[in-house]
Write a protein that holds these residues in place. Structure first.
Motif, short mmCIF file in Angstrom:
data_model
loop_
_atom_site.label_atom_id
_atom_site.label_comp_id
_atom_site.label_asym_id
_atom_site.label_seq_id
_atom_site.Cartn_x
_atom_site.Cartn_y
_atom_site.Cartn_z
N PHE A 255 -2.99 -29.35 -43.49
CA PHE A 255 -1.74 -27.90 -42.96
C PHE A 255 -1.46 -26.87 -43.63
O PHE A 255 -1.26 -26.81 -45.22
CB PHE A 255 -0.32 -28.66 -42.85
N HIS A 256 -1.15 -25.65 -43.15
CA HIS A 256 -1.01 -24.58 -43.76
C HIS A 256 -0.16 -23.74 -42.81
O HIS A 256 0.15 -23.70 -41.90
CB HIS A 256 -2.17 -23.70 -44.80
N GLN A 257 0.55 -22.65 -43.80
CA GLN A 257 1.91 -21.75 -42.97
C GLN A 257 0.67 -20.06 -43.26
O GLN A 257 0.94 -19.90 -44.41
CB GLN A 257 3.11 -21.94 -43.78
N THR A 258 0.34 -19.87 -41.92
CA THR A 258 0.21 -18.48 -42.13
C THR A 258 0.79 -17.48 -41.97
O THR A 258 2.31 -17.69 -41.98
CB THR A 258 -0.39 -18.25 -39.98
N ILE B 53 -10.96 -18.60 -47.24
CA ILE B 53 -10.56 -20.04 -47.07
C ILE B 53 -11.48 -21.35 -46.45
O ILE B 53 -12.05 -22.00 -46.42
CB ILE B 53 -9.29 -20.70 -48.39
N CYS B 54 -10.50 -20.80 -45.51
CA CYS B 54 -10.47 -21.58 -44.29
C CYS B 54 -12.09 -21.09 -43.43
O CYS B 54 -12.49 -22.55 -42.84
CB CYS B 54 -9.26 -21.66 -42.06
N ALA B 55 -12.27 -20.05 -43.55
CA ALA B 55 -13.68 -19.79 -42.71
C ALA B 55 -14.61 -20.71 -43.73
O ALA B 55 -16.05 -20.80 -43.17
CB ALA B 55 -13.85 -18.50 -42.82
N VAL C 117 -10.56 -25.78 -38.04
CA VAL C 117 -10.08 -25.33 -37.04
C VAL C 117 -8.34 -25.99 -36.87
O VAL C 117 -7.83 -26.86 -37.38
CB VAL C 117 -10.57 -26.60 -35.71
N MET C 118 -7.69 -25.12 -36.44
CA MET C 118 -5.94 -25.20 -36.01
C MET C 118 -4.95 -25.26 -34.51
O MET C 118 -6.17 -24.81 -34.11
CB MET C 118 -5.69 -24.71 -37.62
N CYS D 104 -9.11 -20.06 -38.00
CA CYS D 104 -8.69 -19.51 -38.94
C CYS D 104 -9.40 -18.14 -39.83
O CYS D 104 -11.20 -18.65 -39.86
CB CYS D 104 -7.29 -20.28 -40.19
N ASN D 105 -9.37 -17.21 -39.46
CA ASN D 105 -10.30 -16.55 -40.33
C ASN D 105 -10.27 -15.79 -41.48
O ASN D 105 -11.01 -15.18 -41.75
CB ASN D 105 -10.31 -14.87 -39.22
#
Length: 87
Positions: A81-84, A33-35, A40-41, A29-30
């Protein structure tokens, strides 16, 4: 055929099942917060995810446009988990 897997947060308060598609897309994810966390998703449709325990333990965090939904366990802080923005 889909494979079903289970997962959850570190403390076990949140548990889920997910059906993984045969054609899997694994990526980084870019978002900021994920960066920063090095996330890795694995992309799956929302309908493939089912929270089986602890939905009430999840805390929602959004930023920027507010469209991406990052969910964290309110007890241990794990981001299972998250929702993009796309789905």
């Amino acid at each position: 055929m889909h494979e079903q897997h289970t997962g959850g947060c570190h403390c076990g308060a949140v548990r889920f099942t997910v059906e993984l598609p045969q054609d899997r897309t694994i990526r980084r994810c870019n978002c900021t917060i994920c960066a920063m966390k090095g996330v890795v998703m694995l992309d799956v449709p929302l309908k493939a995810l089912r929270i089986t325990r602890g939905e009430d333990q999840l805390t929602l965090y959004t930023f920027g446009s507010g469209e991406a939904k990052h969910r964290f366990c309110s007890r241990c802080g794990i981001h299972p988990f998250h929702q993009t923005r796309a789905d």
